[in-house]
Structure formats: structure tokens, C-alpha cells
Design a protein around this motif. Structure first.
Motif, PDB file in Angstrom:
ATOM      1  N   ALA B  10       1.011  -1.192  -0.099  1.00 15.65           N
ATOM      2  CA  ALA B  10      -0.141  -0.014  -0.034  1.00 15.65           C
ATOM      3  C   ALA B  10       0.992   1.071   0.156  1.00 15.65           C
ATOM      4  CB  ALA B  10      -0.963  -0.070   1.079  1.00 15.65           C
ATOM      5  N   CYS B  11       0.486   2.356   0.297  1.00 15.81           N
ATOM      6  CA  CYS B  11       1.179   3.586   0.381  1.00 15.81           C
ATOM      7  C   CYS B  11       2.018   3.714   1.304  1.00 15.81           C
ATOM      8  CB  CYS B  11       0.081   4.770   0.330  1.00 15.81           C
ATOM      9  SG  CYS B  11      -0.427   5.433  -0.967  1.00 15.81           S
ATOM     10  N   GLY B  12       1.950   3.578   2.322  1.00 15.00           N
ATOM     11  CA  GLY B  12       2.916   3.554   3.406  1.00 15.00           C
ATOM     12  C   GLY B  12       2.347   2.932   4.793  1.00 15.00           C
ATOM     13  N   PRO B  13       2.887   3.156   5.718  1.00 16.51           N
ATOM     14  CA  PRO B  13       2.617   2.640   7.177  1.00 16.51           C
ATOM     15  C   PRO B  13       1.242   3.297   7.474  1.00 16.51           C
ATOM     16  CG  PRO B  13       4.458   3.725   7.467  1.00 16.51           C
ATOM     17  CD  PRO B  13       4.259   3.841   6.011  1.00 16.51           C
ATOM     18  N   ALA B  14       0.152   2.476   7.911  1.00 17.48           N
ATOM     19  CA  ALA B  14      -1.054   3.199   8.145  1.00 17.48           C
ATOM     20  C   ALA B  14      -0.895   3.676   9.712  1.00 17.48           C
ATOM     21  CB  ALA B  14      -2.159   2.256   7.987  1.00 17.48           C
ATOM     22  N   LEU B  15      -1.515   4.859   9.980  1.00 17.46           N
ATOM     23  CA  LEU B  15      -1.391   5.375  11.389  1.00 17.46           C
ATOM     24  C   LEU B  15      -2.547   4.303  12.073  1.00 17.46           C
ATOM     25  CD1 LEU B  15      -2.053   9.270  10.933  1.00 17.46           C
ATOM     26  CD2 LEU B  15       0.010   8.060  11.201  1.00 17.46           C
ATOM     27  N   GLU B  16      -1.761   3.847  13.245  1.00 16.53           N
ATOM     28  CA  GLU B  16      -2.622   3.016  13.942  1.00 16.53           C
ATOM     29  C   GLU B  16      -2.662   3.541  15.429  1.00 16.53           C
ATOM     30  OE1 GLU B  16      -4.171   0.234  13.742  1.00 16.53           O
ATOM     31  OE2 GLU B  16      -3.541  -0.065  11.656  1.00 16.53           O
ATOM     32  N   GLY B  17      -3.411   2.490  16.324  1.00 10.59           N
ATOM     33  CA  GLY B  17      -3.746   3.186  17.676  1.00 10.59           C
ATOM     34  C   GLY B  17      -5.238   3.573  17.647  1.00 10.59           C
ATOM     35  N   PRO B  18      -5.708   3.412  18.854  1.00 10.31           N
ATOM     36  CA  PRO B  18      -7.094   3.629  18.979  1.00 10.31           C
ATOM     37  C   PRO B  18      -7.384   5.212  18.903  1.00 10.31           C
ATOM     38  CG  PRO B  18      -6.002   3.439  21.316  1.00 10.31           C
ATOM     39  CD  PRO B  18      -4.987   3.054  20.061  1.00 10.31           C
ATOM     40  N   ASP B  19      -8.429   5.503  18.568  1.00  8.62           N
ATOM     41  CA  ASP B  19      -8.779   6.946  18.540  1.00  8.62           C
ATOM     42  C   ASP B  19      -9.544   7.556  19.858  1.00  8.62           C
ATOM     43  OD1 ASP B  19      -9.525   9.403  17.265  1.00  8.62           O
ATOM     44  OD2 ASP B  19      -9.875   8.194  15.342  1.00  8.62           O
ATOM     45  N   LEU B  20      -9.067   8.398  20.361  1.00  4.52           N
ATOM     46  CA  LEU B  20      -9.415   8.889  21.684  1.00  4.52           C
ATOM     47  C   LEU B  20     -10.237  10.029  21.550  1.00  4.52           C
ATOM     48  CD1 LEU B  20      -5.943   8.885  23.216  1.00  4.52           C
ATOM     49  CD2 LEU B  20      -7.737   7.213  23.430  1.00  4.52           C
ATOM     50  N   ARG B  21     -10.773  10.731  20.413  1.00  6.40           N
ATOM     51  CA  ARG B  21     -11.496  11.799  20.170  1.00  6.40           C
ATOM     52  C   ARG B  21     -13.030  11.541  20.522  1.00  6.40           C
ATOM     53  NH1 ARG B  21      -9.624  13.519  14.400  1.00  6.40           N
ATOM     54  NH2 ARG B  21      -9.327  11.083  14.587  1.00  6.40           N
ATOM     55  N   ALA B  22     -13.912  12.451  20.881  1.00  3.85           N
ATOM     56  CA  ALA B  22     -15.240  11.844  21.255  1.00  3.85           C
ATOM     57  C   ALA B  22     -16.023  12.017  20.290  1.00  3.85           C
ATOM     58  CB  ALA B  22     -15.647  13.416  22.194  1.00  3.85           C
ATOM     59  N   VAL B  23     -17.130  11.212  20.057  1.00  2.00           N
ATOM     60  CA  VAL B  23     -17.981  11.185  19.000  1.00  2.00           C
ATOM     61  C   VAL B  23     -19.217  11.982  19.057  1.00  2.00           C
ATOM     62  CG1 VAL B  23     -17.356   8.620  18.475  1.00  2.00           C
ATOM     63  CG2 VAL B  23     -19.227   9.396  19.804  1.00  2.00           C
ATOM     64  N   GLU B  24     -19.266  12.898  19.971  1.00  4.13           N
ATOM     65  CA  GLU B  24     -20.184  13.901  20.050  1.00  4.13           C
ATOM     66  C   GLU B  24     -19.529  15.392  20.421  1.00  4.13           C
ATOM     67  OE1 GLU B  24     -23.832  13.148  22.127  1.00  4.13           O
ATOM     68  OE2 GLU B  24     -23.402  10.838  22.081  1.00  4.13           O
ATOM     69  N   GLY B  25     -20.474  15.920  20.515  1.00  2.00           N
ATOM     70  CA  GLY B  25     -20.194  17.525  20.704  1.00  2.00           C
ATOM     71  C   GLY B  25     -19.638  18.355  19.565  1.00  2.00           C
ATOM     72  N   PRO B  26     -19.323  19.623  19.746  1.00  2.00           N
ATOM     73  CA  PRO B  26     -19.412  20.390  18.643  1.00  2.00           C
ATOM     74  C   PRO B  26     -18.356  20.071  17.689  1.00  2.00           C
ATOM     75  CG  PRO B  26     -19.668  21.623  20.771  1.00  2.00           C
ATOM     76  CD  PRO B  26     -19.376  20.176  21.111  1.00  2.00           C
ATOM     77  N   GLU B  27     -17.242  19.604  18.273  1.00  2.00           N
ATOM     78  CA  GLU B  27     -16.033  19.111  17.487  1.00  2.00           C
ATOM     79  C   GLU B  27     -16.484  17.990  16.573  1.00  2.00           C
ATOM     80  OE1 GLU B  27     -12.100  18.889  19.304  1.00  2.00           O
ATOM     81  OE2 GLU B  27     -12.197  20.839  20.104  1.00  2.00           O
ATOM     82  N   ALA B  28     -16.953  17.168  17.031  1.00  3.66           N
ATOM     83  CA  ALA B  28     -17.242  15.783  16.662  1.00  3.66           C
ATOM     84  C   ALA B  28     -18.300  16.080  15.354  1.00  3.66           C
ATOM     85  CB  ALA B  28     -17.932  14.882  17.408  1.00  3.66           C
ATOM     86  N   ASP B  29     -19.155  17.008  15.881  1.00  6.48           N
ATOM     87  CA  ASP B  29     -20.126  17.766  14.759  1.00  6.48           C
ATOM     88  C   ASP B  29     -19.290  18.172  13.477  1.00  6.48           C
ATOM     89  OD1 ASP B  29     -22.089  16.802  16.198  1.00  6.48           O
ATOM     90  OD2 ASP B  29     -23.020  18.571  16.663  1.00  6.48           O
ATOM     91  N   ALA B  30     -18.658  18.916  13.738  1.00  8.92           N
ATOM     92  CA  ALA B  30     -17.938  19.698  12.556  1.00  8.92           C
ATOM     93  C   ALA B  30     -17.047  18.611  11.818  1.00  8.92           C
ATOM     94  CB  ALA B  30     -16.956  20.685  13.351  1.00  8.92           C
ATOM     95  N   GLU B  31     -16.319  17.768  12.698  1.00  3.22           N
ATOM     96  CA  GLU B  31     -15.624  16.514  11.954  1.00  3.22           C
ATOM     97  C   GLU B  31     -16.619  15.836  11.072  1.00  3.22           C
ATOM     98  OE1 GLU B  31     -13.730  14.330  14.719  1.00  3.22           O
ATOM     99  OE2 GLU B  31     -12.390  13.321  13.375  1.00  3.22           O
ATOM    100  N   LEU B  32     -17.700  15.338  11.608  1.00  2.00           N
ATOM    101  CA  LEU B  32     -18.561  14.538  10.948  1.00  2.00           C
ATOM    102  C   LEU B  32     -19.004  15.218   9.607  1.00  2.00           C
ATOM    103  CD1 LEU B  32     -20.288  12.176  10.314  1.00  2.00           C
ATOM    104  CD2 LEU B  32     -21.843  12.960  11.955  1.00  2.00           C
ATOM    105  N   ALA B  33     -19.432  16.690   9.797  1.00  2.00           N
ATOM    106  CA  ALA B  33     -19.589  17.501   8.464  1.00  2.00           C
ATOM    107  C   ALA B  33     -18.645  17.341   7.468  1.00  2.00           C
ATOM    108  CB  ALA B  33     -19.915  18.801   9.055  1.00  2.00           C
ATOM    109  N   GLU B  34     -17.336  17.571   7.946  1.00  2.00           N
ATOM    110  CA  GLU B  34     -16.195  17.480   7.009  1.00  2.00           C
ATOM    111  C   GLU B  34     -16.143  16.406   6.331  1.00  2.00           C
ATOM    112  OE1 GLU B  34     -13.054  19.698   8.661  1.00  2.00           O
ATOM    113  OE2 GLU B  34     -11.738  18.967   7.391  1.00  2.00           O
TER     114      GLU B  34
END
Lengths: 114, 114
Positions: B10-34
Motif C-alpha cells: 500500500a502507500c505507507g504505514p497506516a497510522l495505528e492506535g485507538p482513536d481517543l476523540r469524542a464522537v459527540e459535541g461541537p467538534e465531533a459535529d464539525a468533523e462529521l460534517a467535514e
DNA sequence: ACAATTTATCGTCGATTTGCGATGAAGTCT
DNA sequence: AGACTTCATCGCAAATCGACGATAAATTGT
């Protein structure tokens, strides 16, 4: 009198039954693009979340939650409605908006197929 | 010589590790929208699917699969890249595009939280 | 050095999106 | 009937999008 016969009432009977449509192929791509486009704005994500949480809502209350004019919120609701993610029923002078769980499930299935 | 040391690459080594960001809240909304906005076009859904299936690709091959001009496909790839869903590495005269699994997982988590 | 290949970027066009205020339509209440 | 509420729709302006051809930039092969 038209007082609600049921205490906790959503908009109407949710469409039920399994979804038979494919999650891949040209049609599915177009469908996913359309749903994603509807979600492609922070305000609409916020609105959808509000409706999911409350399970029933009115435009007025939604306007109060957003830093946008009433006409703008109405437009966003229209976009969500046209995408099928949200349903709106006229209820007296207000309009009762609610999520269409079937469409949300469909979105999840399509995204899940990636 | 720079022949690939690995057959299926594939292209390169995929970023691994768990995702710590929240799935709700204003930031998550903006992220999902993007992310949703990036997927809000049939051509981009198609491109992403192609990349997921092939696990590595080049723009040229993608152009061949779509009824669009090369410059247009390049633009769509740029949008996908800016959203984080896709990564592109320059490889000689070509550019090797591939999915960013972490971003796709993130998208699934955000949509799943609806 | 030169030609060929591959991809990115630029400029342009028309169409769409986003936001707003103003206005209209429909219903409720007194 | 008349005032009030609630929401949709109409214009309008600014910004962004989608598509294209033309062109530039980078690399490979001769």
C-alpha cells in the motif's frame, strides 16, 4: 379537541422492515453521496443529533439551539427532509420534525460498507 | 534501484492506535460534517470505494474508471486528501493514492454515534 | 539533452450553497 | 373578526462547487 392520545409521541409510525437495497454499486454510491451531502454541514449534523436525542421536536426549539436565523434553519430542515433523513408533519400551527430511523440505518449500512 | 521490496504494497504505514476523540459535541459535529461533505459527491464515493478495494492505486487508473477529465479527478482526489480520508505519496512520475483506514474508521464511529 | 508520461495547478464558466430579512400561509386564541 | 404564533417561501448577495481545457512541474526512458 385534539390532545395527543399518547403521552410520548414521535411524528408518526416509523417505516419498518428490512432494507433490501444493495450497499454497493452505482446506485448505492449515489445514495451514499446524497445522504452524506445532506450531513455535510455542521448545522445539519447538529439538527439531526438533536432530533435523534429528543425523538421529536419542533422547528422553533431547534432554532433556539442554533446561532442561525429561523429561515436558515428551515432551509436546513428542508435539505434533511429531502434527503429522507428527517420527516416533518404539520401539527397545528407548528411542524413536528423527527428522524426517519430507516434512513439513518441505511446511512450506517452504506458507510459501514466502505 | 527502487523496486518494491514487498509484493503487495500500500502507500505507507497506516497510522495505528485507538482513536481517543469524542464522537459527540461541537467538534465531533464539525468533523462529521467535514467528512460527510467530502463524501458528498458520487465521484468521490466511487473513488474511495476503488481505493478501498484495491488497497493502492494511481490517479491514472482512477481516471480510467470515471467518466471525468483527468483534472477533475485530480480535484476530487485533492478534496478527499484534504478531508484525511485518502493519502497520496509521490512515487516517481506518478502519485500513489491510498485510503487512510484511520479516517474511515473515524467516519464509521461518527456515523455510528447518530 | 530531449521526448514522453503522469499528475497538479490555473483560470474560467455556470450552477449550487449558505445566509439573511421580508413576506406569506395556516392555525390558534380571545 | 382580529391579533398572535409558527413555519415556509421568496428574493438577494456572497461564497463555494464542479467541470473543463490548457499549462506547468516532475520523473523516466532514449
Amino acid at each position: 379537541m385534539k390532545s395527543s392520545p399518547v403521552a410520548e409521541r414521535a411524528c408518526g409510525p416509523a417505516l419498518e422492515g428490512p432494507d433490501l437495497r444493495a450497499v454497493e454499486g452505482p446506485e448505492a454510491d449515489a445514495e451514499l453521496a446524497e445522504l452524506a451531502k445532506a450531513l455535510g454541514h455542521p448545522a445539519r449534523v447538529r439538527i439531526l443529533r438533536l432530533l435523534v436525542r429528543k425523538d421529536a421536536c419542533i422547528c422553533g426549539e431547534i432554532v433556539g439551539e442554533l446561532p442561525l436565523a429561523q429561515s436558515t434553519v428551515s432551509q436546513h430542515l428542508k435539505v434533511l427532509k429531502e434527503s429522507g433523513l428527517v420527516r416533518g408533519e404539520v401539527d397545528g400551527p407548528r411542524t413536528c420534525y423527527c428522524v426517519e430511523p430507516r434512513a439513518v440505518r441505511r446511512l450506517k449500512a452504506l458507510v459501514g460498507s466502505l
